[in-house]
Design a protein around this motif. Sequence first.
Motif, PDB file in Angstrom:
ATOM      1  N   SER A  10     -15.533  -3.054   9.316  1.00 43.38           N
ATOM      2  CA  SER A  10     -16.336  -2.483   8.242  1.00 43.38           C
ATOM      3  C   SER A  10     -17.076  -3.599   7.519  1.00 43.38           C
ATOM      4  O   SER A  10     -16.643  -4.759   7.508  1.00 43.38           O
ATOM      5  CB  SER A  10     -15.464  -1.700   7.247  1.00 43.38           C
ATOM      6  N   SER A  25     -18.851   1.510   8.741  1.00 48.81           N
ATOM      7  CA  SER A  25     -17.513   1.291   9.300  1.00 48.81           C
ATOM      8  C   SER A  25     -17.376   1.991  10.639  1.00 48.81           C
ATOM      9  O   SER A  25     -18.028   3.010  10.905  1.00 48.81           O
ATOM     10  CB  SER A  25     -16.428   1.796   8.347  1.00 48.81           C
ATOM     11  N   LYS A  72     -12.706   5.156  -6.824  1.00 48.24           N
ATOM     12  CA  LYS A  72     -11.634   4.177  -6.862  1.00 48.24           C
ATOM     13  C   LYS A  72     -11.633   3.458  -8.208  1.00 48.24           C
ATOM     14  O   LYS A  72     -12.693   3.100  -8.737  1.00 48.24           O
ATOM     15  CB  LYS A  72     -11.812   3.166  -5.723  1.00 48.24           C
ATOM     16  N   GLU A 118      -8.292  -3.378   3.093  1.00 49.62           N
ATOM     17  CA  GLU A 118      -8.174  -1.924   3.080  1.00 49.62           C
ATOM     18  C   GLU A 118      -6.801  -1.509   3.601  1.00 49.62           C
ATOM     19  O   GLU A 118      -6.111  -2.282   4.267  1.00 49.62           O
ATOM     20  CB  GLU A 118      -9.260  -1.300   3.963  1.00 49.62           C
ATOM     21  N   GLN A 119      -6.422  -0.276   3.304  1.00 51.09           N
ATOM     22  CA  GLN A 119      -5.153   0.239   3.799  1.00 51.09           C
ATOM     23  C   GLN A 119      -5.253   0.523   5.295  1.00 51.09           C
ATOM     24  O   GLN A 119      -6.337   0.787   5.829  1.00 51.09           O
ATOM     25  CB  GLN A 119      -4.764   1.508   3.052  1.00 51.09           C
ATOM     26  N   ASP A 159       0.833  -1.201   0.000  1.00 50.23           N
ATOM     27  CA  ASP A 159       0.000   0.000   0.000  1.00 50.23           C
ATOM     28  C   ASP A 159       0.869   1.253   0.000  1.00 50.23           C
ATOM     29  O   ASP A 159       1.945   1.278   0.608  1.00 50.23           O
ATOM     30  CB  ASP A 159      -0.881   0.063   1.261  1.00 50.23           C
TER      31      ASP A 159
END
Length: 237
Positions: free
Chosen positions: A146, A160, A214, A226-227, A65
Amino acid sequence: MMKFLPLAVFGVTSLWVQAAQAVEVTGGSVGLSYSAFTEDISVSKIAIDGAVELGFNRNFSAQIDLAYNDFNLTGLNTTTLGVHGIYHLNDTTSFGAFYANEDANGGGDLDIYGIEAGHDTGLFEVEGYLARINGGGVDGDMLGVSGRYEMVNALGVSGSFDRVSGNGADFSKLAVQLDRDFSPSVNLFAEVGTAKVNGGGLTGNEPFVGLGGKFVFGAQRGATFEQRGFTRIFPGL
């Protein structure tokens, strides 16, 4: 010895080529987002991020990432580089361990490391993480969960929750997001939520809004997880 050296070089080269051929890019994404507090939009953030996942075999992969966050009011900007080691239990469930380093223009340097898990059935996906933060005058814990449900007409609804605590302060964020796939590769979203802070002389709740999009490639929704990042969870500073 002279006969052995060419054979050794050939053997090492062959192993390297086979290893390189065994690794493939399985998915990734590039995203852009904007968020701001509704009572004062000068307290805002612009974020750019990207991720790529490399598959070694059916069960193991690595995700890399890179993210940049720019906060309008304080002038703070951060760059985060992270890596995940991922084990895919099956086609729907994955587990991971991650490490990220976050660098701020003010000289702060954070190390973030933790564990994560995700489950994706196609229509419904959920993931969560636990992390430890250290450095830059911060020593604390992070957690988050999330979930997203795929509706009709390429619409999705997500919820989330993220929380970070340490140094006698506590910050949490609760958000709801509506997104839509405009093509197999492009997804746009709108978000509303509330942020709560307690500590550092501040106490209260503040609503915020967000917009973004995105571009994904490879797997259905890009990279597996996810990051992870400290300033990533703040809508604005």
